[in-house]
Design an enzyme around this catalytic site. Structure first.
Site, PDB file in Angstrom:
ATOM      1  CG  HIS A  99      -1.750  -1.097   1.518  1.00 41.02           C
ATOM      2  ND1 HIS A  99      -1.288  -2.267   2.075  1.00 41.02           N
ATOM      3  CD2 HIS A  99      -3.082  -1.269   1.336  1.00 41.02           C
ATOM      4  CE1 HIS A  99      -2.292  -3.108   2.220  1.00 41.02           C
ATOM      5  NE2 HIS A  99      -3.395  -2.536   1.771  1.00 41.02           N
ATOM      6  CG  ASP A 102       1.830  -0.815   3.371  1.00 41.14           C
ATOM      7  OD1 ASP A 102       1.148  -0.511   4.359  1.00 41.14           O
ATOM      8  OD2 ASP A 102       1.433  -1.582   2.465  1.00 41.14           O
TER       9      ASP A 102
END
Length: 435
Positions: A99, A102
């Protein structure tokens, strides 16, 4: 700096090995049904659980020992890239997923967030070019930030919708930059808390609008990518619109998204929907929409997403059988959307857990291949549906009958012969393939 100094390289040592840092069943180059294990399995490591999960839970503080923490969020982000690619190389895994949040801190503005993403993806690309490791898929986290409290594409606030669109655009730009093979939408907040104040029709129309914008933009930047939707019934939303594979396919068909979207099926999400993993894979395959999988397992005694590393050989075998029947999983893969248990807090546990998951799916692949070679399920189904191969059954499937003709047939056929399935014996025989 070496982040996993206790492990030089995880190699295949066979089932008699007792090493935690060796594959007992996954032999990347072993040929199964004409392809290497590596080609069949297309393993990927999830950045979020691997690099950002800290071992906390609703009742306890973080437990994980992680040596990549820096003095600033960006220093930590850079260190994580170094550690992540070391982990991938030592495991011999060729794909990864992430993501946006992240890999890079959000900072104080969307502009700063995007600048942080640019810096970190420059570093990631250097590592990819050096190692040959590839991006299976990326996605935008449109559920953690408080602005998404009422959804992203399904939000009641048009400014939030615009924020979501900006993240998707950036995600597609990054996907092209890194040569991604898929792009995933997971609608963590795309659902409702209560219908009392919800316009479900408008919300689902708006989700489809965002998806169509993504398709149009990918074509504009000349980056044709496989889009994937990931079903999940609940948590964090009370009811999410992509409840399960069948519900999600109904959405895809309603809005004419076939040909652009397939499904990314997660085992633990199947459990939360009240289904088995193989059920969700089979539904996807029946719609020609099995795109990729998230490999983990849930706990049927717990009603939330535990995301355990897969160790259940029965489930892995049936999952791999569905993948073999699908003709493979490419351009998707088997992504370990799994997190180590809170008590497995050491750095080396990240390697050990992935070794266990890879071995589980390797064993599942070999068992599924044997089932396929022996025609185990094919023969069961052929016997069970034999009545449709001749006589009235063959006429039914050839669409030669109607209600009147079948009524005439039934009135003359006073003796219907039924056959036992002997299902207990079938399950016992299936067990024989697992050992």
């Amino acid at each position: 700096m070496e982040y996993f100094p206790n492990v030089k390289k995880v190699n295949y040592e066979g089932p008699k090995s007792d090493s935690m840092f060796a594959f007992h069943h996954y032999n990347a180059d072993e040929v199964v049904l004409g392809k290497s294990m590596k080609e069949h399995l297309r393993f990927a490591v999830a950045y979020w659980h691997t690099m950002t999960q800290d071992g906390s839970d609703p009742f306890g503080n973080p437990t994980n020992i992680r040596t990549w923490m820096g003095a600033t969020p960006m220093e930590t982000a850079r260190n994580r890239v170094e550690a992540f690619f070391e982990l991938l190389e030592k495991l011999g895994v060729e794909y990864f997923c992430f993501h946006d949040v992240d890999i890079a801190p959000e900072g104080n503005s969307l502009e700063e967030f995007f600048a942080n993403i640019d810096e970190i993806t420059d570093l990631i690309k250097e590592k990819m070019d050096k190692t040959g490791i590839k991006l299976l898929w990326n996605t935008a986290n449109m559920f953690s930030n408080p602005v998404f409290v009422n959804g992203a594409a399904s939000t009641n606030n048009a400014d939030v919708f615009a924020r979501a669109a900006a993240q998707v655009k950036k995600g597609l730009d990054v996907n092209k930059k890194l040569g991604g093979e898929n792009y995933v939408f997971w609608g963590g907040r795309e659902g409702y808390e209560t219908l009392l104040n919800t316009d479900m029709g408008l919300e689902q129309d708006n989700i489809a609008r965002l998806f169509k914008m993504a398709i149009a933009y990918s074509e504009k930047i000349n980056h044709k990518v496989q889009f994937l939707l990931e079903p999940k019934p609940k948590e964090p939303s009370k009811h999410q619109y992509d409840f399960d594979a069948a519900t999600t396919m109904a959405f895809i068909q309603k809005y004419g998204l076939e040909g652009h979207f397939k499904l990314n099926i997660e085992a633990n999400h199947a459990t939360l929907a009240g289904h088995t993993f193989e059920h969700e894979l089979n539904v996807s395959r029946c719609y020609n929409a099995l795109g990729s999988i998230d490999a983990n397992q849930g706990d049927v005694l717990l009603g939330w997403d535990t995301d355990e590393f897969p160790t259940n050989l029965f489930d892995a075998t049936l999952a791999m059988y569905e993948i073999l029947e699908n003709g493979g999983i490419a351009p998707g893969g088997i992504n370990f959307d799994s997190k180590v248990r809170r008590s497995s807090f050491a750095m080396d546990d990240l390697i050990i857990a992935h070794v266990v998951g890879m071995d589980t799916f390797a064993r599942g692949l070999k068992a599924a291949a044997k089932l396929k070679e022996d025609g185990f399920f094919d023969n069961l189904r052929a016997d069970r549906y034999a009545s449709y191969q001749s006589g009235i059954g063959a006429s039914i499937v050839a669409d030669k009958e109607d209600l009147e003709s079948l009524s005439d047939y039934a009135l003359k056929n006073n003796e219907i012969k039924m056959e036992s399935s002997h299902i207990e014996y079938v399950k016992a025989r299936l067990n024989d393939y697992l050992v």
